[in-house]
Design an enzyme around this catalytic site. Structure first.
Site, short mmCIF file in Angstrom:
data_model
loop_
_atom_site.label_atom_id
_atom_site.label_comp_id
_atom_site.label_asym_id
_atom_site.label_seq_id
_atom_site.Cartn_x
_atom_site.Cartn_y
_atom_site.Cartn_z
N SER A 1 20.63 -28.22 26.94
CA SER A 1 20.09 -27.36 25.94
C SER A 1 18.77 -26.98 26.21
O SER A 1 18.24 -25.97 25.42
CB SER A 1 20.02 -28.35 24.64
OG SER A 1 19.25 -29.32 24.73
N LYS B 1 17.65 -22.18 21.86
CA LYS B 1 16.69 -21.69 20.54
C LYS B 1 16.82 -20.47 20.31
O LYS B 1 16.78 -19.68 19.02
CB LYS B 1 15.58 -22.41 20.31
CG LYS B 1 15.91 -23.84 20.07
CD LYS B 1 16.16 -24.19 18.70
CE LYS B 1 15.80 -25.76 18.45
NZ LYS B 1 16.40 -26.03 17.29
#
Length: 505
Positions: free
Chosen positions: A305, A51
């Site tokens: 992720s 992110k």
């Protein structure tokens, strides 16, 4: 459209704060699956997730006036930490609005990176509404976690790195999907340069918004989403992400929470790192793909992720990882209530280890046992065990896929309710993890309906799992439904559940 995003990705400003994450081969998965499995390690970013890329690329391109007024976001997870670090690096004031149910470790992580944290509401929608109020009142810029072209471009640098790092042909890339920012960015870059590479999205069965959109041919809003894989718990994919995904994502594979837990274990075995549930989605989908296609000797890449997992959630993950892998079977078995019957039962299992055994004396003739048994991962191993027990005339119920058997009954096996407990109805709830939630429940229901059974488990998330037995006299069912609606908690009627009737009814 792809050319536009290609230019944005090539010029994205991410490496002021992000690293070029390594692409590692996973030796154990490679050997097991008969394909060359590669892991893109976004869990090694400074905020332990991808992110930071999109957040920084968006914030760095704001005007001086926008930077002066500060940025705001509503988030309880990785976007909050990414934005906090991005703003700190650029000397910009950042405010993160988080639900009051956010685990303390995430609140501390955001504060540690210099952002102001505002706790508001019990759910994301409450936090989001308050963040928009700050935008309107103070002129702050809202930084969207996924549905912004600059954010998408920032995430797309992962695709750029993969093509640079992997010189051999790539057969498929498996990408976790929540709102779609990551898969949209990677797909835009990869399909522009290597259209033959298969782009596979992976979603939790509890929040499969992209799969639903592809089936419908348009964005849809899921009526509800599960919270286990909280990093991808999104009810609708973004507008900008959808414009890319609808044409450039080849397929979406959905996986269950149990399969996600097994994938967390797989990634740990190969990397000694613990992914969060959303971070291991890609591995779970990759495994399912290989099983379905029967492919071999292919280069398959899974993007890990993130690794922002609460420590206390690991207990739950470890409990069901073997079930998710198909290596453990949960059974209810009736055996004779006589000396030597347990030994005979164990002998029948052969070399299969027993992982769990719960029992309480019922009557003089038979005993109902709850037992976990390890089986091989090969196809048919589970059914072979059931067939063997049935052939020996044991009454067997397979509870491996039974929700309340796995999460509650295994901790409660202790006998049936006495005959005096009549009109009992069983309900499964998700309680928000905040002070007063239980008291609210008791005030709403406790004085009108007698609670005859209660079991609660917290799994390190914003919600706890609760199993409740209520005595509901005939003719009061409508009144109960009214109370449950007023309560506002998610619930399921489990009164007909087989595990309940076998062990507790």
């Amino acid at each position: 459209m792809l050319n536009q995003y290609l230019k944005k990705i090539l010029s994205a400003r991410v490496y002021d704060v992000a690293i070029e994450s390594p692409l590692h081969q996973a030796p154990f998965l490679t050997e097991r699956l008969g394909n060359r499995i590669w892991l893109k390690r976004e869990d090694e970013q400074p905020v332990y997730s991808f992110k930071i890329r999109g957040a920084y690329n968006k914030v760095v391109q704001l005007t001086d006036e926008e930077k002066a007024k500060g940025v705001v976001a509503a988030s309880a997870g990785n976007h909050a930490q990414g934005l906090a670090l991005a703003a700190k690096e650029l000397g910009i004031k950042a405010t993160i609005v988080m639900p009051r149910t956010t685990p303390e470790i995430k609140v501390k992580s955001v504060k540690a990176r210099g952002a102001k944290v505002v706790l508001h509401g019990d759910a994301f929608d409450d936090a989001y509404a308050y963040s928009q109020k700050l935008v309107a009142e103070k002129g702050m810029t809202y930084i969207h976690p996924y549905d912004d072209p600059e954010t998408i471009a920032g995430q797309g640098t992962i695709g750029m790195e993969i093509l640079r790092q992997m010189r051999d042909p790539i057969d498929a890339i498996f990408i976790p999907v929540g709102g779609g920012g990551l898969i949209a960015g990677v797909a835009a870059y990869v399909k522009a340069l290597r259209p033959e590479v298969r782009i596979v999205g992976v979603e939790s069965t509890e929040s499969a918004s992209l799969a639903a959109a592809l089936d419908a041919g348009e964005r849809v809003i899921l009526p509800q989403v599960g919270i286990f894989a909280d990093g991808v718990a999104v009810a609708q994919v973004g507008e900008n992400t959808w414009e890319i995904c609808k044409d450039h994502v080849d397929e979406v594979i959905t996986v269950t929470p149990d399969e996600i837990c097994a994938a967390v274990k797989d990634t740990f075995d190969d990397t000694r790192a613990v992914c969060e549930p959303a971070g291991a989605l890609s591995v779970a989908g990759l495994k399912k793909y290989v099983e379905r296609e029967g492919c071999d000797n292919q280069n398959l890449i899974a993007i890990l992720s993130g690794a922002n997992v609460n420590f206390d959630r690991l207990r739950y993950i470890s409990e069901v990882a073997e079930i998710g892998e198909g290596r453990e079977v949960i059974l209810a078995v009736t055996i004779p209530e006589q000396p030597g019957s347990f030994q005979k039962f164990c002998s029948l299992l052969g070399k299969r280890p027993i992982t769990e055994f719960n029992y309480r004396y019922g009557d003089d003739s038979r005993a109902q046992i709850y037992v976990g048994v390890k089986v091989g991962a090969e196809p048919g191993a589970r059914q072979a065990l059931l067939d063997e027990l049935t052939a020996q005339e044991y009454a067997v119920a397979d509870l491996t896929d039974n929700e309340i058997a796995k999460y509650h009954i295994r901790h409660m096996v202790g006998g049936h309710a006495p005959a005096s407990v009549d009109d009992e109805h069983l309900y499964r709830f998700e309680f928000p993890e905040r002070p007063g939630a239980l008291l609210n429940f008791l005030r709403t229901l406790g004085k009108r309906f007698n609670i005859s059974l209660f079991h609660y488990r917290n799994h390190g998330a914003a919600y706890g799992r609760v199993l409740v037995g209520l005595q509901v006299p005939e003719g009061t069912e409508a009144e109960l439904r009214k109370y449950l609606k007023a309560l506002g908690y998610r619930y399921w009627d489990e009164s007909d559940n087989a595990a309940y009737h076998l062990f507790l009814k």
